[in-house]
Design an enzyme around this catalytic site. Structure first.
Site, PDB file in Angstrom:
ATOM      1  CB  VAL A   1     -15.106  23.329   5.667  1.00 48.82           C
ATOM      2  CG1 VAL A   1     -14.864  24.486   6.623  1.00 48.82           C
ATOM      3  CG2 VAL A   1     -15.173  22.010   6.431  1.00 48.82           C
ATOM      4  N   PRO A   2     -17.430  25.470   3.736  1.00 48.49           N
ATOM      5  CG  PRO A   2     -19.564  26.401   3.920  1.00 48.49           C
ATOM      6  CD  PRO A   2     -18.687  25.310   4.469  1.00 48.49           C
ATOM      7  CB  CYS A   3     -13.193  28.545   3.131  1.00 44.55           C
ATOM      8  SG  CYS A   3     -12.598  27.671   1.702  1.00 44.55           S
ATOM      9  CG  HIS A   4     -17.658  29.469  -1.169  1.00 49.97           C
ATOM     10  ND1 HIS A   4     -17.610  28.138  -0.811  1.00 49.97           N
ATOM     11  CD2 HIS A   4     -18.971  29.761  -1.380  1.00 49.97           C
ATOM     12  CE1 HIS A   4     -18.833  27.640  -0.831  1.00 49.97           C
ATOM     13  NE2 HIS A   4     -19.679  28.610  -1.160  1.00 49.97           N
TER      14      HIS A   4
END
Length: 158
Positions: A112-115
């Protein structure tokens, strides 16, 4: 299946992963590693060799309610792209503050690519260190640029 743990490096940080088959339970960025391997696709992703973490999955987008909608919206951000907390909030029918809170509670960053979620004016935050967000975005931008120059799709690279 048996739960496995291991670490790989990202600069001065260790990426500690807990997983069971294709299901990743936790990814943590820490200063100390834990013994054991990580799924090979994570190492390849962190070195810019692949753009997708398939077949690994996170349970977070399957949650009911607001957080599940937020995590699904974040997973839909394309590799090499970013969206603001506000843009994700509109897609998930919530507030930017709720998106920020969900990102701070994200137990499977990378999947879940929060970056890829940024503030409207700047990068926003990242726990435990903003350098990690900057490095992940740098890796993705570099790979994206190479793919455009070579006129390849992201899937062709893998």
């Amino acid at each position: 299946m048996e739960v496995s743990e291991g670490s790989c490096r990202l600069g001065l940080w260790y990426v500690n992963v807990t997983w069971d088959g294709n299901i990743v339970h936790r990814i943590r960025f820490q200063r100390t590693g834990i013994p054991g391997p990580v799924p090979e696709v994570i190492t390849r992703y962190l070195t810019g060799k692949v753009t997708c973490l398939d077949p690994l999955v996170s349970h977070l987008p399957d949650q009911p309610g607001t957080y599940g909608r937020i995590y699904k919206a974040v997973q839909a951000i394309p590799y090499g792209s970013v969206q603001t907390y506000g843009e994700i909030a509109l897609k998930a029918d919530t507030s930017p503050r709720a998106v920020g809170l969900a990102m701070s509670r994200n137990t499977t960053p990378l999947l879940v690519p929060c970056h890829r979620v940024v503030a409207s004016k700047g990068l926003g935050g990242f726990t435990p260190d903003l350098w990690i967000k900057e490095e992940l975005l740098r890796i993705e931008a570099s790979v994206s640029k190479k793919m455009v120059q070579q006129n390849l799709s992201f899937r062709e690279q893998e």
